[in-house]
Scaffold this active site. Sequence first.
Site, short mmCIF file in Angstrom:
data_model
loop_
_atom_site.label_atom_id
_atom_site.label_comp_id
_atom_site.label_asym_id
_atom_site.label_seq_id
_atom_site.Cartn_x
_atom_site.Cartn_y
_atom_site.Cartn_z
N CYS A 150 1.03 -1.09 -0.09
CA CYS A 150 -0.39 -0.18 0.22
C CYS A 150 0.80 1.56 0.19
CB CYS A 150 -0.92 -0.03 0.94
SG CYS A 150 -2.11 1.96 1.27
N GLY A 151 0.36 2.36 -0.66
CA GLY A 151 1.04 3.65 -0.43
C GLY A 151 1.42 4.10 1.55
#
Length: 158
Positions: A36-37
Amino acid sequence: MTSIQDFTAKTLAGEELPLKRFEGQVLLIVNTASACGFTPQYKGLEALQKTYGPRGFSVLGFPCNQFGAQESGNETEIAQFCSTNYGVSFPMFAKIDVNGANAHPLYKFLKDEKSGLLGSAIKWNFTKFLVDRAGHVVSRHAPTTTPESLAKDIETLL
């Protein structure tokens, strides 16, 4: 159920762990993902653990694959990723659902206690719930809230 201490959760090692084990501690409960970012927040979460752990604080990580399939690994892969890339020392639990019919009972409780801006559903990975020493949910924080920004709130509860 009146506090998070009423629940159990399976660890990455497959053991059922009563959350009563964390009785008397301030907790930051986070749904996590490895791709995930926001994944670099593991670094900040681990820093909180190292700083406040000796004073009765713990991060509890709950991997979830419901948002963009960003936690596709199995428990062994998740443990290896967290250890190798971020030196995670806080408890990590088996992959769970946080929304929908199969949401883990702990997350149903957390969402009932503190709704988000868009209702009770978890919007994305790295949503954070701050829990006091009595096991009551004090606050809910968006994925964009950095772990470091919660230090003052944690210190207040300690």
